[in-house]
Design a protein around this motif. Structure first.
Motif, short mmCIF file in Angstrom:
data_model
loop_
_atom_site.label_atom_id
_atom_site.label_comp_id
_atom_site.label_asym_id
_atom_site.label_seq_id
_atom_site.Cartn_x
_atom_site.Cartn_y
_atom_site.Cartn_z
N LEU A 178 50.42 36.68 32.32
CA LEU A 178 48.99 36.42 32.37
C LEU A 178 48.45 36.27 30.95
O LEU A 178 48.81 37.03 30.05
N PHE A 179 47.59 35.28 30.75
CA PHE A 179 46.95 35.09 29.45
C PHE A 179 45.45 35.28 29.63
O PHE A 179 44.82 34.61 30.44
N ALA A 180 44.90 36.22 28.88
CA ALA A 180 43.48 36.53 29.00
C ALA A 180 42.81 36.43 27.64
O ALA A 180 43.36 36.90 26.63
N HIS A 181 41.63 35.85 27.62
CA HIS A 181 40.87 35.76 26.38
C HIS A 181 39.41 35.49 26.71
O HIS A 181 39.10 34.68 27.58
N GLY A 182 38.53 36.15 25.99
CA GLY A 182 37.11 36.02 26.26
C GLY A 182 36.57 34.62 26.07
O GLY A 182 35.57 34.23 26.69
N GLU A 183 37.22 33.82 25.23
CA GLU A 183 36.76 32.46 24.97
C GLU A 183 37.65 31.41 25.64
O GLU A 183 37.64 30.24 25.25
N LEU A 184 38.40 31.83 26.64
CA LEU A 184 39.33 30.93 27.33
C LEU A 184 38.67 29.63 27.79
O LEU A 184 39.26 28.55 27.63
N PRO A 185 37.45 29.65 28.33
CA PRO A 185 36.87 28.40 28.84
C PRO A 185 36.46 27.42 27.75
O PRO A 185 36.27 26.23 28.03
N THR A 186 36.31 27.87 26.50
CA THR A 186 35.71 27.00 25.47
C THR A 186 36.68 26.55 24.38
O THR A 186 36.38 25.58 23.67
N LEU A 187 37.80 27.21 24.19
CA LEU A 187 38.74 26.82 23.14
C LEU A 187 39.51 25.57 23.58
O LEU A 187 40.07 25.53 24.67
N SER A 188 39.57 24.57 22.71
CA SER A 188 40.15 23.29 23.14
C SER A 188 41.04 22.62 22.10
O SER A 188 41.52 21.52 22.32
N LEU A 189 41.28 23.27 20.95
CA LEU A 189 42.18 22.68 19.95
C LEU A 189 43.46 23.49 19.89
O LEU A 189 43.42 24.72 19.73
N ALA A 190 44.58 22.82 20.06
CA ALA A 190 45.85 23.54 20.21
C ALA A 190 46.90 23.04 19.22
O ALA A 190 46.86 21.90 18.75
N HIS A 191 47.84 23.93 18.95
CA HIS A 191 49.06 23.56 18.21
C HIS A 191 50.23 23.92 19.12
O HIS A 191 50.36 25.06 19.56
N LEU A 192 51.06 22.92 19.42
CA LEU A 192 52.27 23.13 20.23
C LEU A 192 53.48 23.01 19.33
O LEU A 192 53.60 22.06 18.55
N ASP A 193 54.37 23.98 19.45
CA ASP A 193 55.59 24.01 18.62
C ASP A 193 56.76 24.41 19.51
O ASP A 193 56.75 25.49 20.11
N CYS A 194 57.73 23.52 19.65
CA CYS A 194 58.92 23.86 20.43
C CYS A 194 59.70 24.96 19.72
O CYS A 194 59.75 25.02 18.50
N ASP A 195 60.30 25.84 20.50
CA ASP A 195 60.98 27.02 19.96
C ASP A 195 62.41 26.68 19.54
O ASP A 195 63.22 26.28 20.38
N GLU A 236 56.57 19.26 17.04
CA GLU A 236 55.29 19.98 17.01
C GLU A 236 54.14 19.03 16.76
O GLU A 236 54.32 17.96 16.16
N ALA A 237 52.96 19.42 17.23
CA ALA A 237 51.79 18.56 17.07
C ALA A 237 50.53 19.36 17.33
O ALA A 237 50.54 20.42 17.97
N PHE A 238 49.42 18.84 16.80
CA PHE A 238 48.10 19.32 17.18
C PHE A 238 47.61 18.48 18.36
O PHE A 238 47.88 17.27 18.44
N LEU A 239 46.85 19.12 19.26
CA LEU A 239 46.26 18.43 20.40
C LEU A 239 44.78 18.81 20.49
O LEU A 239 44.44 20.00 20.40
N ASP A 240 43.94 17.83 20.67
CA ASP A 240 42.52 18.07 20.91
C ASP A 240 42.25 17.80 22.38
O ASP A 240 42.37 16.65 22.84
N LEU A 241 41.90 18.85 23.12
CA LEU A 241 41.70 18.72 24.56
C LEU A 241 40.24 18.81 24.95
O LEU A 241 39.90 19.06 26.11
N SER A 242 39.34 18.61 24.00
CA SER A 242 37.92 18.63 24.33
C SER A 242 37.62 17.49 25.29
O SER A 242 38.03 16.35 25.08
N GLY A 243 36.92 17.80 26.35
CA GLY A 243 36.55 16.78 27.33
C GLY A 243 37.56 16.55 28.43
O GLY A 243 37.33 15.74 29.33
N ILE A 244 38.70 17.27 28.41
CA ILE A 244 39.70 16.99 29.46
C ILE A 244 39.32 17.59 30.80
O ILE A 244 39.93 17.27 31.82
N GLU A 245 38.28 18.47 30.84
CA GLU A 245 37.82 18.97 32.13
C GLU A 245 37.43 17.80 33.01
O GLU A 245 37.72 17.77 34.21
#
Length: 423
Positions: free
Chosen positions: A32-49, A141-150
């Motif tokens: 489970l992932f919980a965070h108070g700002e979960l609904p509003t954060l939209s910029l991500a960094h993905l990095d394969c392990d 790895e890359a940055f992703l901007d997911l603003s507006g994907i709702e």
């Protein structure tokens, strides 16, 4: 009454308005992932392990529980290592002999870049399936901007990211970690907090407190030399930077002062750039035995110039600057640069620019590595114009074009220039 904290199950992708007690009520997963700002954060960094090592383990199940190092021979460096090897203290970019001293039972595998690139391309495609705003940083790895994907996908960014990671794992057999925040600086930091298979976030409410006691080296661009300079001024932690006004940091550290001031306060206005320009193109090689002789070093330099020239031509680019890289036997790195009058994509001009730099650097020290790069890249249409100062440019360009045509038909070794002959 405590405020509800939104949560997400990373396995069944169910969203909750408040965090369940221990496991997901829908699928019983503990992830489970919980965070108070979960609904509003939209910029991500993905990095394969441990991407390269993970590909090797995926394709050879016998390696599953073994320490795996991807890299060259004993004189090379570690390109990647699995998490089992990391338990022994092995790290990327570590000299191979040191890695094997720490983990003598490691399985060492030569890199297979074609396989890694194929997997990396598919990871990129999966990212672009959820947002067109993907800025690659490397093969995995890359940055992703997911603003507006709702609106686009009917779900929160965190949910789309969790689905993306599951798709990568199921389709490609490798895992990835996600860092979620409101800017690139913090998203990159967050992706390292919970590796492997991590999912972490840094929100606006916590950013200042989170950063305060972190070392200044956490800021991208602050290398060893800058850390030493900051340390001499009594600045070793992020909180120390907040004592200064922006104008003071700029006066002392130049343009970097602006980044120090902003990042220390959790501010990063850089946008995700899907078509970010290539900054440099380079090639390097590690020798089997250390080399001190200038002529021998030059003979090793020429094929690297041809490699860089080929990559420039393939990319439709030309370099306005040339950088020579040497690494001594005790792993000290030397770089020397030369600004060209006109940009080039010719191996001959790269070589001629680097030759005096190399002869000056070859002062009797023994070197274990040599490399060359083209930087300040521009469109290839600007490359190698006629010049009164270098009347042979046109002839060199025609010779290289003819060689390129032969190699395109018969292979890279079909024709070799005089200085490329091995003696």
């Amino acid at each position: 009454m405590t405020e509800a904290t939104p949560a997400l199950c990373r396995d069944c992708l169910t969203l909750f308005e408040d965090t369940p007690a221990e496991r997901c009520p829908e699928c019983a997963s503990p992830r489970l992932f919980a965070h108070g700002e979960l609904p509003t954060l939209s910029l991500a960094h993905l990095d394969c392990d441990a991407f390269f090592a993970s590909i090797e383990k995926r394709d050879n199940p016998e390696l599953a529980d073994k320490p795996v190092i991807v890299g060259g021979g004993r004189r090379g460096v570690v390109a990647a290592c699995c998490y089992v090897a990391r338990i022994y203290g092995v790290r990327s970019a570590m000299p191979m002999f040191k890695a094997l001293e720490r983990c003598p039972d490691a399985v060492v595998i030569r890199p297979d870049m074609d396989r890694y690139r194929a997997a990396g391309r598919r990871v990129r495609e999966l990212m672009q399936d959820i947002t067109p705003l993907v800025e690659p940083l490397s093969i995995d790895e890359a940055f992703l901007d997911l603003s507006g994907i709702e609106t686009l996908h009917g779900g929160r960014p965190a949910r789309s990211l969790a689905r993306l990671v599951l798709d990568i794992e199921r389709e490609l057999g490798v895992t990835a970690s996600i860092g979620l925040s409101y800017n690139k600086f913090l998203a990159k930091i967050a992706s390292d907090l919970d590796k492997p298979r991590g999912f972490a976030a840094i929100g606006r409410a916590e950013a200042l407190d989170f950063l305060a006691e972190k070392p200044v080296g956490i800021i991208s661009g602050v290398g060893k030399a800058m850390q030493a300079s900051l340390s001499r001024d009594g600045i070793t932690r992020i909180s120390h930077l907040r004592r200064y006004e922006e104008i003071d940091l700029i006066a002392r550290y130049g343009a970097m002062g602006r980044r120090l001031y902003s990042f220390a306060r959790g501010v990063d206005k850089r946008q995700v750039e899907p078509n970010a320009p290539t900054k440099s193109i380079s090639a390097e090689t590690t020798f089997d035995t250390d080399v001190a002789d200038a002529d021998e070093l030059l003979s090793r330099l020429w094929p690297l110039c041809e490699t860089v020239a080929a990559r420039l031509k393939k990319s439709g680019l030309a370099g306005h600057g040339v950088t020579l890289k040497l690494k001594t036997r005790d792993f000290q790195t030397l770089t020397r640069s030369q600004r060209l009058q006109d940009p080039t994509r010719l191996a001959d001009r790269l070589y001629r620019a680097a030759e005096p730099l190399l002869r000056k650097a070859a002062d009797g020290r023994r070197f274990r590595l040599i490399g060359i790069g083209a930087h300040d890249l521009v469109d290839a249409a600007l490359a190698d114009p006629p010049s009164l100062l270098d009347p042979d440019i046109g002839r060199h360009a025609k010779v290289e074009a003819a060689m390129d045509r032969v190699r395109g038909k018969l292979g890279a070794d079909a024709i070799v220039k005089g200085r490329g002959f091995k003696t």
